[in-house]
Design an enzyme around this catalytic site. Structure first.
Site, PDB file in Angstrom:
ATOM      1  CB  SER A  27      23.232   8.202 -34.874  1.00 18.18           C
ATOM      2  OG  SER A  27      23.287   7.901 -36.259  1.00 18.18           O
ATOM      3  CG  ASN A 114      17.204  13.127 -45.248  1.00 14.61           C
ATOM      4  OD1 ASN A 114      18.118  12.784 -44.490  1.00 14.61           O
ATOM      5  ND2 ASN A 114      17.172  14.301 -45.850  1.00 14.61           N
ATOM      6  CB  THR A 159     -13.713   9.219  -3.150  1.00 16.45           C
ATOM      7  OG1 THR A 159     -14.450   9.533  -1.971  1.00 16.45           O
ATOM      8  CG2 THR A 159     -14.547   8.311  -4.043  1.00 16.45           C
ATOM      9  CE  LYS A 287      10.848  -1.241   5.534  1.00 17.22           C
ATOM     10  NZ  LYS A 287      11.782  -0.123   5.391  1.00 17.22           N
ATOM     11  CG  ASN A 289      11.803  -2.470   1.770  1.00 19.01           C
ATOM     12  OD1 ASN A 289      11.000  -2.216   2.671  1.00 19.01           O
ATOM     13  ND2 ASN A 289      13.115  -2.331   1.909  1.00 19.01           N
ATOM     14  CD  GLU A 294       9.314   1.371  -2.737  1.00 19.66           C
ATOM     15  OE1 GLU A 294       9.081   2.080  -1.758  1.00 19.66           O
ATOM     16  OE2 GLU A 294      10.234   0.539  -2.766  1.00 19.66           O
ATOM     17  CE1 TYR A 321      16.928  13.260 -40.352  1.00 15.61           C
ATOM     18  CE2 TYR A 321      18.695  14.765 -40.977  1.00 15.61           C
ATOM     19  CZ  TYR A 321      18.219  13.723 -40.196  1.00 15.61           C
ATOM     20  OH  TYR A 321      19.040  13.161 -39.256  1.00 15.61           O
ATOM     21  CD  GLN A 326      22.072  11.268 -35.399  1.00 13.46           C
ATOM     22  OE1 GLN A 326      22.307  11.091 -36.588  1.00 13.46           O
ATOM     23  NE2 GLN A 326      22.998  11.653 -34.538  1.00 13.46           N
ATOM     24  CE  LYS A 329      18.064   7.287 -35.402  1.00 17.70           C
ATOM     25  NZ  LYS A 329      17.220   8.274 -36.116  1.00 17.70           N
TER      26      LYS A 329
END
Ligand code: ARG
Length: 468
Positions: A27, A114, A159, A287, A289, A294, A321, A326, A329
Site C-alpha cells: 500500500s 492495526n 418549482t 462558444k 462553455n 460541469e 482488522y 486497506q 485510504k
C-alpha cells in the site's frame, strides 16, 4: 531465513511470498501520504514506552530524535520509500532499524500495525475535517458577498423548473449559504466524533505491557483512548463520515453548478461567467462553455463512489482488522482531493461571474409569476382563498388567450371576474411589492433576507474561529 526476512512478519513462513502477492498487498504508493501522521504516532509511542520503562529511556530519546530527522528528510524530499516497501509503517520502522539498530527494533513493542494505521488515519482525517471546513467556509463567504450585492435583484423562483414566484438573487444565494453552512457543521461533528485514540489497542486485544494509553492519546491531541481495543482497530466510521459529509457537500456543489450552467445559457442569460473561468470550443467560435461547473457536477459521482467503496468494504467483515480495510485510504484521499480541487476552481468562478439583473427582472415579469399575489390580494379582501385561486386561474387563461398580462388587464376586466378587485390591485401585483411583501421569517423580502444574511455571517465567523 527465507526471502521474507526483510518483511516485518518474517519468521513464521517457510517460503517467501510470491512477488505478485507482494505487489498486490503493498500500500506504500498511497499510504506514504500518511508519513507525517505515522511519525507523530511513533514519536508518541516511543515517548510513552520510555516513560513507562518498557524500553530504555535513552533508546526512546534516540528514537524520537531520529523520527524527527526522518520527518525533516521526508519534508525536504530527500527520503523516499523503496519501490518494494510494503507500507508506510514498515518503511519507517525499517529506516529506524537501519539507522539505530536494536532501538529501532524495539519501537514496535506493545503496538501492532492495526492500531498504528487506525491512529495514523484518524489523525489525518481529523486534520482534513478542519481544512475542508475552512475551504467550504471560503465558499460560504463568496456566496454571502454575492448575496449582499443582490438582495434587491428580483428574479423568478422556480418549482418544476417552471416560473413560480418572485424571489431575489440574493435570497437564492442565501439558500446555498444555508446548505454549505450545514456542510461546515457536519465536518465539525465528524471532527469531534473522530476522537478516541486507537493506539494501545494492539492487534485487537490490547497488550500485556504496562503502556499508558492516556499519555499517547493526549500527546496526539485526542481527548482519551478509545474504549474498546477491538473497536479501536476495526472502526472506520470516521472515514465513512467524512465521505458522507463530502458526498452531501458534493450534492450541494453539483446543484449550484447545474444552476450556473442553466443561468449562463443564452436562453436564461441570468449570469455571465468570467472568460478566465470558462472555456471555448475547438470548432464553434461563438462558444463560451461552463466547463468548471460541469466538471464539478460530473465529479460528484466519484465522491459518491468513494463512499460506496468504503461502505461496501466494511459491511461484511468480521471483527477485528481485515486487509479489506486497506481500501479505506484511496477512497478517502480521492474524495478529499476531488472536492478540494473542485472548490479551488468553483469559488473564484462564482466570485467572478457577473449578474444580469435586468434579464432576471424581465424573466420575473413574464409567466404570471405574480398570480399567487393576485389571489392573495382577493383573499385579503375576504374572498376564500380557494375561490380566489379559481378566479385568478380564469384570469390567467383569459390573459393567455388575449395576449395580456396581469399588469395590462384593465380594471373593468378584473371586475368582470370579481367585484372585489380595485385599483390597488396593480400595486399588489407589482414585482417589487410581491417580493417585499414576503417578509415572513426566512422569506425573500430584502429587509428580511438582510437579517438572515447577518446571522449567516455570524455562523461563518464561528467556523473561522474554531481552528485546531
Ligand atoms: N497497510 C495496512 C492497511 O492500510 C496496514 C495494516 C496492516 N495490518 C495487517 N495486519 N496486515 O490497512
Amino acid at each position: 531465513m527465507n526471502e521474507n526476512s526483510n518483511k516485518l512478519w518474517a519468521g513464521r513462513a517457510s517460503k517467501s511470498a510470491d512477488s505478485r502477492v507482494n505487489d498486490f498487498n503493498s500500500s506504500i504508493r498511497f499510504d506514504f501520504r500518511l508519513v507525517f501522521e505515522d511519525i507523530r504516532g511513533s514519536i508518541a509511542h516511543a515517548t510513552m514506552l520510555g516513560r513507562q520503562g518498557i524500553i530504555p529511556s535513552d533508546e526512546a530519546a534516540a528514537l524520537v530524535d531520529e523520527l524527527e530527522v526522518i520527518a525533516g528528510e521526508v519534508a525536504r524530499g530527500e527520503l523516499l520509500p523503496p519501490a518494494d516497501a510494503e507500507d508506510i509503517h514498515t518503511f519507517i520502522e525499517a529506516e529506524l532499524t537501519s539507522r539505530l539498530g536494536d532501538a529501532g527494533k524495539r519501537l514496535h513493542t506493545a503496538r501492532s500495525r492495526n492500531d498504528q494505521v487506525a491512529t495514523d488515519f484518524k489523525l489525518w482525517v481529523r486534520e482534513e475535517c478542519l481544512n475542508l471546513r475552512a475551504e467550504f467556509a471560503g465558499l460560504v463567504k463568496a456566496l454571502i458577498s454575492i448575496a449582499e450585492k443582490n438582495l434587491d435583484t428580483v428574479m423568478p423562483g422556480y418549482t418544476h423548473l417552471q416560473r413560480a414566484q418572485p424571489v431575489t438573487f440574493g435570497h437564492y444565494m442565501l439558500a446555498y449559504v444555508q446548505m454549505f453552512l450545514r456542510d461546515c457543521s457536519r465536518l465539525t461533528d465528524t471532527y469531534e466524533r473522530t476522537d478516541g485514540c486507537p493506539l494501545g489497542s494492539g492487534a485487537l486485544a490490547g497488550t500485556t505491557h504496562p503502556i499508558d494509553r492516556e499519555l499517547t492519546a493526549s500527546l496526539l491531541g485526542f481527548s482519551a483512548p478509545c474504549e474498546n481495543s477491538m473497536d479501536g482497530v476495526s472502526d472506520r466510521d470516521f472515514a465513512l463520515e467524512l465521505l458522507a459529509d463530502l458526498s452531501i457537500a458534493s450534492v450541494h456543489m453539483s446543484r449550484l453548478a447545474e444552476e450556473i450552467i442553466l443561468w449562463s445559457s443564452t436562453e436564461f442569460s441570468f449570469i455571465e461567467l468570467d472568460d478566465a473561468f470558462s472555456t471555448g470550443s475547438s470548432i464553434m467560435p461563438q462558444k463560451k462553455n461552463p466547463d468548471v461547473a460541469e466538471l464539478v457536477r460530473g465529479k460528484t459521482g466519484r465522491v459518491f463512489g468513494d463512499l460506496m467503496t468504503l461502505l461496501t468494504a466494511m459491511k461484511g467483515i468480521p471483527l477485528a482488522y481485515n486487509k479489506d480495510m486497506q481500501e479505506d485510504k484511496e477512497a478517502v484521499f480521492d474524495a478529499v482531493d476531488t472536492v478540494r480541487l473542485g472548490l479551488s476552481a468553483f469559488i473564484p468562478m462564482c466570485e467572478t461571474m457577473t449578474v444580469n439583473a435586468e434579464r432576471m427582472r424581465s424573466a420575473a415579469g413574464k409567466g404570471f409569476i405574480n398570480a399567487t399575489d393576485c389571489a392573495d390580494y382577493l383573499a385579503a379582501k375576504g374572498v376564500p382563498f380557494r375561490d380566489a385561486y379559481k378566479a385568478v386561474g380564469g384570469i390567467v387563461k383569459f390573459c393567455i388567450e388575449n395576449d395580456k398580462t396581469l399588469e395590462t388587464m384593465t380594471l373593468e376586466e378584473y371586475r368582470a371576474v370579481r367585484e372585489e378587485f380595485d385599483s390597488d390591485v396593480y400595486d399588489a401585483i407589482s414585482l417589487d411589492r410581491c417580493v417585499a411583501g414576503r417578509s415572513v421569517y426566512g422569506g425573500p423580502a430584502p429587509a428580511e433576507a438582510a437579517k438572515r444574511l447577518e446571522s449567516a455571517k455570524l455562523r461563518l465567523a464561528e467556523y473561522a474561529e474554531v481552528q485546531a
